[in-house]
Write a protein that holds these residues in place. Sequence first.
Motif, PDB file in Angstrom:
ATOM      1  N   TRP A  60      -1.886   3.089   9.140  1.00  0.00           N
ATOM      2  CA  TRP A  60      -1.432   2.776   8.050  1.00  0.00           C
ATOM      3  C   TRP A  60      -0.981   1.129   8.447  1.00  0.00           C
ATOM      4  O   TRP A  60      -1.276   0.486   7.459  1.00  0.00           O
ATOM      5  N   ARG A  96      -2.427  -0.898  10.511  1.00  0.00           N
ATOM      6  CA  ARG A  96      -3.669  -1.524  10.651  1.00  0.00           C
ATOM      7  C   ARG A  96      -4.243  -1.838   9.151  1.00  0.00           C
ATOM      8  O   ARG A  96      -4.784  -3.052   9.270  1.00  0.00           O
ATOM      9  N   GLN A  97      -4.332  -0.913   8.371  1.00  0.00           N
ATOM     10  CA  GLN A  97      -4.855  -1.045   6.995  1.00  0.00           C
ATOM     11  C   GLN A  97      -4.052  -2.137   6.104  1.00  0.00           C
ATOM     12  O   GLN A  97      -4.652  -3.008   5.427  1.00  0.00           O
ATOM     13  N   THR A 143       0.794  -1.126  -0.009  1.00  0.00           N
ATOM     14  CA  THR A 143      -0.012  -0.003  -0.142  1.00  0.00           C
ATOM     15  C   THR A 143       0.953   1.005  -0.066  1.00  0.00           C
ATOM     16  O   THR A 143       2.000   1.126   0.289  1.00  0.00           O
ATOM     17  N   ARG A 162      -6.845  -3.516   3.959  1.00  0.00           N
ATOM     18  CA  ARG A 162      -7.789  -2.418   3.281  1.00  0.00           C
ATOM     19  C   ARG A 162      -6.957  -1.441   2.437  1.00  0.00           C
ATOM     20  O   ARG A 162      -5.925  -0.886   3.095  1.00  0.00           O
ATOM     21  N   ARG A 173      -3.264   5.719  -1.791  1.00  0.00           N
ATOM     22  CA  ARG A 173      -4.177   6.307  -0.724  1.00  0.00           C
ATOM     23  C   ARG A 173      -3.710   7.271  -0.047  1.00  0.00           C
ATOM     24  O   ARG A 173      -2.364   7.496   0.334  1.00  0.00           O
TER      25      ARG A 173
END
Length: 339
Positions: free
Chosen positions: A249, A251-252, A228, A257, A285
């Motif tokens: 960040w 955790r995503q 990500t 996610r 993101r």
Amino acid sequence: MVFKRLLGSIGIGGPTVDTVLAPGAVLPGGHLAGEVRLKGGKAAFDVEHITLELVARVEAETSDGEHEGVVIFDRFNVGGGFPLGEGEERSVPFAVALPWETPVTELYGQALGIVLGVRTELGVAGARDKGDLDPLTVGPLPVQEAVLEALGQLGFGFKSADLEYGRIGGTGQQLPFYQEIELTPTPQYAHVMRQIEVTFLANPGGMEVVLEADKPRGFFSSGHDALTRFTVSHAGVEGRDWTVEVDGWMRQLAAGRGARTVPAPHGPGDAYGSHAHKAEHGQVRHGSGPGPGMGTVVAAGAAGLAVGVVGGMVAAEVVDEVGDFFESDDEESETDEEA
């Protein structure tokens, strides 16, 4: 450190060159200052050009295995077009801007194992000689330091850092390689991540932070990597709660996610290095308890890094010739005496 070398292409009696860099670490996008000190030989010469080359040791994986080599990632003409008399001493000052993506070589005064250098090329009488090589020390930008410090506070541990030859797809990357800082996960994420890789791609307006998690193989699934990316600004670094933001960040990334999942490599990659799958990543993101901080973590981990280096260099290519990147003053003195 100052290195001396007789201009080998001219031979005995030729001019010598010393490049002296201003003390202290420089920052990516900042100015590298110093001076090139010339001393004439036993005859007069016309100095056609003085060129500085920024070089880096990089790693690459291809179909025939892993390779290490040196890449030139910028060049600057800092002088030339003047005569240098017999025995004449002359100093040429310079100040050049480093690329924004210049890798960070130290954090909190601890070396990360990244090797950069400034090589001086002197052109005299139609001949060229790369006669001087000095180590380059680069510190982190404030936002890079803030992100790494937050990771340390969250409990992630420093493992190693290296430079990978290749490009990360979907980013604004400019250099032919990128830096990876490898971290060990906190106990909170150990069951879903084997390690984390952080890449910073800075530019004048801000920075892209690329995160890659090496996820373990499950009983019913194969291992894979999740990637990500986030963008941050250079402005307002002190006014943000980086620990909370970076925790979000991670955790995503752990949950998948906003991350792209790709198969983990099981063998040698291609010209993009050991993480060729990064080139496919194009999603953007924006957007546990306190640990010891990355300063303490790096101090403990960086001490064990091997800072081996290689010789040989071609622009935007990796070569396999292995040798000493930086020579000691004693070795240089012996070379001069023998000459």
